[in-house]
Design an enzyme around this catalytic site. Sequence first.
Site, PDB file in Angstrom:
ATOM      1  N   LYS A  22       0.802  -1.012   0.064  1.00 20.02           N
ATOM      2  CA  LYS A  22       0.071   0.111   0.104  1.00 20.02           C
ATOM      3  C   LYS A  22       0.691   1.238   0.141  1.00 20.02           C
ATOM      4  CE  LYS A  22      -4.150  -0.265   2.091  1.00 20.02           C
ATOM      5  NZ  LYS A  22      -3.691  -1.521   2.310  1.00 20.02           N
ATOM      6  N   ARG A  91      -3.802   2.255   7.955  1.00 17.62           N
ATOM      7  CA  ARG A  91      -4.147   1.008   7.461  1.00 17.62           C
ATOM      8  C   ARG A  91      -2.987  -0.028   7.414  1.00 17.62           C
ATOM      9  NH1 ARG A  91      -8.228   1.059   3.482  1.00 17.62           N
ATOM     10  NH2 ARG A  91      -9.390   3.155   3.415  1.00 17.62           N
ATOM     11  N   GLY A 100      -7.843  -8.136   3.413  1.00 18.16           N
ATOM     12  CA  GLY A 100      -8.678  -8.098   4.620  1.00 18.16           C
ATOM     13  C   GLY A 100      -7.983  -8.977   5.969  1.00 18.16           C
ATOM     14  N   MET A 102      -5.520  -8.001   7.864  1.00 14.89           N
ATOM     15  CA  MET A 102      -5.070  -7.267   8.960  1.00 14.89           C
ATOM     16  C   MET A 102      -5.835  -6.100   8.969  1.00 14.89           C
ATOM     17  SD  MET A 102      -0.817  -7.436   8.251  1.00 14.89           S
ATOM     18  CE  MET A 102      -0.831  -7.090   6.724  1.00 14.89           C
ATOM     19  N   ARG A 335      -2.363  -1.810  -7.095  1.00 14.90           N
ATOM     20  CA  ARG A 335      -1.327  -2.804  -6.925  1.00 14.90           C
ATOM     21  C   ARG A 335      -1.696  -3.834  -8.109  1.00 14.90           C
ATOM     22  NH1 ARG A 335      -4.713  -5.094  -1.886  1.00 14.90           N
ATOM     23  NH2 ARG A 335      -6.577  -5.627  -2.824  1.00 14.90           N
ATOM     24  N   HIS A 451     -14.812  -9.369  -0.376  1.00 14.47           N
ATOM     25  CA  HIS A 451     -13.957  -9.876   0.415  1.00 14.47           C
ATOM     26  C   HIS A 451     -13.725 -11.413   0.126  1.00 14.47           C
ATOM     27  CE1 HIS A 451     -12.802 -12.642   3.443  1.00 14.47           C
ATOM     28  NE2 HIS A 451     -11.643 -11.915   3.951  1.00 14.47           N
ATOM     29  N   SER A 779      18.962 -41.187  -8.657  1.00 16.85           N
ATOM     30  CA  SER A 779      17.760 -40.724  -8.856  1.00 16.85           C
ATOM     31  C   SER A 779      17.378 -40.399  -7.419  1.00 16.85           C
ATOM     32  CB  SER A 779      16.850 -41.665  -9.311  1.00 16.85           C
ATOM     33  OG  SER A 779      15.710 -40.959  -9.370  1.00 16.85           O
ATOM     34  N   CYS A 847      12.919 -38.650  -8.278  1.00 17.14           N
ATOM     35  CA  CYS A 847      11.803 -39.222  -8.272  1.00 17.14           C
ATOM     36  C   CYS A 847      10.750 -39.150  -7.568  1.00 17.14           C
ATOM     37  CB  CYS A 847      11.976 -40.701  -8.976  1.00 17.14           C
ATOM     38  SG  CYS A 847      12.911 -41.678  -7.908  1.00 17.14           S
ATOM     39  N   TYR A 867      16.979 -33.888 -14.378  1.00 18.94           N
ATOM     40  CA  TYR A 867      15.571 -33.979 -14.796  1.00 18.94           C
ATOM     41  C   TYR A 867      14.867 -34.111 -13.506  1.00 18.94           C
ATOM     42  CZ  TYR A 867      16.174 -39.030 -13.699  1.00 18.94           C
ATOM     43  OH  TYR A 867      16.311 -40.468 -13.360  1.00 18.94           O
TER      44      TYR A 867
END
Length: 888
Positions: A22, A91, A100, A102, A335, A451, A779, A847, A867
């Site tokens: 903000k 704020r 919403g 805080m 924002r 909200h 692996s 894996c 990979y």
Amino acid sequence: MPKLVYDFAEGNKDMLVLLGGKGANLAEMTNLGLPVPPGFTISAEACKVFLATGSVPPQLTEDIDHHIDVLQQKMGKKLGQADDPLLVSVRSGAAVSMPGMMETVLNVGLNDDSVNGLAHQSGNPRFAWDAYRRLIQMFGKTVLGMDGDVFEDAIEAAKRAKGASSDLDLDAEDLQTLVGTFKAAVEQHTGREFPQDPREQLDLAIEAVFGSWNSDRAILYRRQERIATDLGTAVTICSMVFGNLGMDSGTGVAFTRDPSTGQPGVYGDYLQNAQGEDVVAGIRNTVPLADLEQIDKTSYDELMRIMATLEGHYRDLCDIEFTVERGKLWMLQTRVGKRTAAAAFRIATSLVDEGVIDLDEALRRVKGAQLAQLMFPRFDSDADKQLISKAIGASPGAASGQVVFTSAAAVAAAERGEKVILVRRETNPDDLHGMIAAQGILTSRGGKTSHAAVVARGMGKTCVCGAEELDVDVAAETITVHGTTIGAGEVISIDGTTGEVFRGEVPVVPSPVVRYFEGSLAPDEGDELVAAVHRLIGHADEIRRLGVRTNADTAEDAARARRFGAEGIGLCRTEHMFLGERRESVERLILAEDDAERDAALAELEPLQREDFLELLAAMDGLPVTIRLIDPPLHEFLPSMEELAVKVALAKERGEEPGREVKLLAAVERLHEQNPMLGLRGVRLGLMIPGLFAMQVRAIASAAAELRKQGKDPRPEIMIPLVGAIQELQLARDEVEGVLAEVAAAEGVDRAIPIGTMIELPRAAVIADQIAEAADFFSFGTNDLTQTTWGFSRDDVEGSFFSRYLEKGVFAVSPFESIDREGVGALVRTGAERGRSTRPDLKLGICGEHGGDPDSIHFFHEVGLDYVSCSPFRIPVARLEAGRASLD
């Protein structure tokens, strides 16, 4: 002590961590010359000191005094001034948006004297008393910790006494009486009077905002969104502008593009004669932003110009909060806006086409988690459906579940494994637990900027808002619509794209994105979304270094994975081939009393294994297939000890001879281990049971030989599990190479098959330089590596104490879900570095389940693996994130 307070003109959008979103963006808009009310921001560093010590830094009081003086000079009015008071908002503003979660306090500076001055100065006594009641209500709940229902109940009582249906029907006298009621409630519930000193109000509000960083809902939201816990929040002090001065005033939220679809246009909500929280809270239904053109064309035109300026400046979708005060437009926040997964992909490619960003930047702006959302099923348009309402599709998806009316009920149902839809008139930050637990959210009030909508989009939850024709009675736990009543526990379905609400469960069908990956829908046959996904995942494939394989044990899974873009199999679990009807052969192997019986059992299994490998290698023709030799303890292939004991006892009761059950029970008792996952399994099985590994290797090699004779290109790789010492691998490798040589000579086909190992024990990672002497590849089996590093048994801990560990912040996310970089990750890094110190050409893969986790993929790229391997459904996500990792 570093600088703690910054005037808006001193900051910029790149100071997010210090000034919060903000504060940084208000500073940026100020520097762009946009109409921003004067103010200043207290940095997040001050919050960190407050949270650590329980008090604000001594320097902060002096700095605030200075900036208040500057603000008073700019505004030509003072805090607490009786005739024309300066009022400010207090704020929160974290570096990462937490809508919403805080606290906010508006109209700070009003008291019993200045409210009369505000009434006189504004010429609107109703406005002044409404502003004062809002301050006491917010202050009481936010700063003094009162139950918000105390104030809501008083408002409802005032409306009943007046015979009014809306807050707007209460006049100045009613609101003045309400202020007296509120002040009495404050004294009754807190033991102190509402503070009249504006500076005391300001200081207490600042401390409350700091403290809200560690509120239960803020902690929960950070955990859900994986936001760092040590950022703290900045506090923005901004001179008040008022949208509730009359019908020539108002407040709204705007988006430069539709946050649900990504389409350009005029999107947002506007509410006349209201303050900002009225829009976000969803307590009054708004009008579309486009209506502002008819209400106040001058402000509308200016807003459109500013929106274009901001999107061009930020090069992205912007979320904007604004107020019109008697025809004057003020910008209160901007924002980079939260968006749905579909909007993220569409916006990214649209901005490329518009020449605003390049493909690399577009790829940075989409995430694997968003792609996974797009692969979820959607409602079948051809199914029979009972439509009960159509409202605002606020966050896409198809969700069905039992109706619940409270967050507590949603959480309780989820713990029972039930799917629910949370139905509310409107949600508020205290509903976050229920929103997380529910499959979807349905509200009768609010719009795309309420909200419910904003939080649901951020979490990827299906949400429908503003279903005005639904009469939601939370106390009675009923929804009434068109004479029909739906109670708690009944099933409904909601479509977050169309805004439709259906009674009952609606069948689902594969999403177009899944159909595209499966090859049944060409990119140019789908909508813009499919085309955008095709374009960005194609770019990811072009630039990624990491290969993407799949974990698959059957030809069917392998074929599906190949359609999804797999470049081979990173893990085939051969033990899965021993289940079902083949258990009897495994049982004979376990019960064998001599070499002849054991060899006979292995001979039964070998052709079955060979057939499995023929199908698997054919499905992955031309691509590598890493086949792990049998890993789990043999007792897993036998009935449980309890089951066998019961069968033996029942047979004896009936006078029967148990026979086989007795032998099986004896075998289970013989094989029983206190901790079988740390016992006779993996390479240890191969070394202790002669011929077991040889049978599997012979089946692999002969299947490969057969396919080569057919002109195919099988590429098996043999992986030996659970190695902890170089000697284990050397012994196993000698046996494997001997069998491969025998098959090559017998079949007349000679092609080298790589032999490697799984690194799944901490010791293996630490001595990887030794193990690499006998391995062609590693692996990393991060499932077992996580268990053995943490000392966790995954099957036990996730259902027992993990939820408490998450709540207490021991870890932000389960280490089985995302790689523990500091512990398990350090072992992976060590294993990779030490293995390649011995063999620079050593091929490295992973894996475990982490192979499909977006955050983990970035880590594996960083440590230099070749990979990742994951389940078929997660392959597109892994491809996308591997591309994004190359841009880090």
